[in-house]
Design a protein around this motif. Structure first.
Motif: not given
Length: 358
Positions: A167, A286, A343-344, A347
């Motif tokens: 991420a 995060l 995200i990634g 995440h």
């Protein structure tokens, strides 16, 4: 997004079978793990025609009895298939052998969690990581990370880095777009993110906040990377009510950090962050929240990481959902101004600001 784990259409017979899978899950886990570690799974995944028990035993210098026990248990899990007297690999067996996420999850659960989770009942009752005693007498796992047995230490850091590292690049693009100049990396561990941040955002200075044990490792890595002029450290135990954060930052970053604390601690930590960052500063959180996942597989992995926190890590935290974290954020005097999902691997990035005084 959150329509996972629906068993409403399952028949009674199917439900009974699924219940037995749970009842025997520890045995199946270890059988399949040893099948992988012994080399049997690799042989079968590479065999086009399948192999007999005797052929496997001879090639790996094992007894036919041992091979048969592992194969039959693994057959029940779908990790291998059987046609007559020949066994072969399956799609499940392929992922068990070759998929990095599966291997990392299995090693984490075996080397870090397996023995300690025996005391999950006591951990739930006491609100303490009772299972951690298999490794040492720490109050939480974090001061002891660098002192864990080598295989457990490797499994823990592999697990942590595998998910977070995926991420970082996308998150840094967002932070870079906000043109942050002085960033607090709270819970920065061994400095993995901070080093990438310094290398990616040349005008950003980073300060890592963590326990002294982690910072000693981070300092070595920072110096080796030639980034001592761009990254410094601040030792603090964020569970300590008296712990203070340094001032004068226009951003604060927390990666997989808040899931290390219970909700009361999260509110206290975020309140300190809100007071410490400059006006106009942003807080970047995060976290892999199970209810924000695109796929049921990742939601499953995240939900079942929570008992690790209960029995092994600290006794009070878990993999939170968005509602739980939002509640803490608002109580701390922050507001959510943006949420970026996917995200990634799994995440979400929650971007927060101070509440307006008006």
């Amino acid at each position: 997004m959150n329509h996972f784990f629906d068993v409403s259409k399952m028949s009674a017979k199917q439900a009974q079978y699924e219940a037995q899978k749970i009842a025997f899950a520890p045995i199946v886990f270890q059988s399949v793990r040893v099948l992988r570690e012994s080399g049997i799974l690799k042989l079968l995944n590479e065999s086009r025609l399948g192999m007999s028990i005797e052929a496997i035993a001879e090639q790996l210098s094992m007894t036919p009895y041992s091979v048969s026990v592992l194969l039959e248990s693994s057959l029940s899990a779908g990790a291998v298939a059987k046609d007559g007297e020949l066994f072969s690999g399956t799609k499940i067996g392929y992922f068990l052998q070759n998929d990095p996420m599966t291997r990392i999850n299995m090693d984490f659960n075996h080397y870090v969690n397996y023995l300690g989770l025996y005391d999950l009942d006591k951990a739930v009752e006491q609100g303490k990581p009772v299972g951690l005693k298999v490794f040492g007498e720490w109050e939480t796992i974090y001061p002891g990370l660098t002192s864990l047995p080598e295989k457990a230490k490797k499994a823990w850091f592999d697990f942590d880095h595998f998910y977070s590292d995926s991420a970082f690049e996308a998150a840094l693009a967002i932070i870079g777009g906000d043109n942050r100049k002085r960033l607090l990396d709270i819970g920065g561990n061994t400095g993995r993110f901070s080093r990438l941040c310094a290398a990616t955002l040349p005008t950003c200075h980073v300060t890592i906040v963590d326990l002294p044990e982690q910072l000693s490792v981070a300092q070595v890595e920072i110096e080796a990377a030639g980034l001592s002029d761009r990254i410094d450290t601040h030792a603090a135990n964020m569970l300590d009510v008296a712990a203070q954060l340094p001032q004068g930052f226009d951003g604060a970053w927390m990666s997989q950090f808040l899931d290390c604390f219970g909700e009361e601690d999260i509110v206290r930590i975020l309140s300190k962050v809100a007071k410490g960052i400059d006006d106009g500063g942003k807080v970047y959180i995060l976290e892999p929240m199970w209810d924000r996942q695109k796929y049921e597989t990742s939601a499953y992995c995240l939900i079942n990481t929570s008992p690790y926190f209960t029995a092994m890590a600290n006794g009070t935290s878990k993999m939170f959902n968005l509602g739980e974290l939002t509640r803490c954020i608002l109580k701390a005097g922050l507001v959510v101004c943006d949420i970026q999902d996917n995200i990634g691997f799994c995440h979400s990035l929650i971007v927060c600001e101070k509440k307006s005084k008006g």
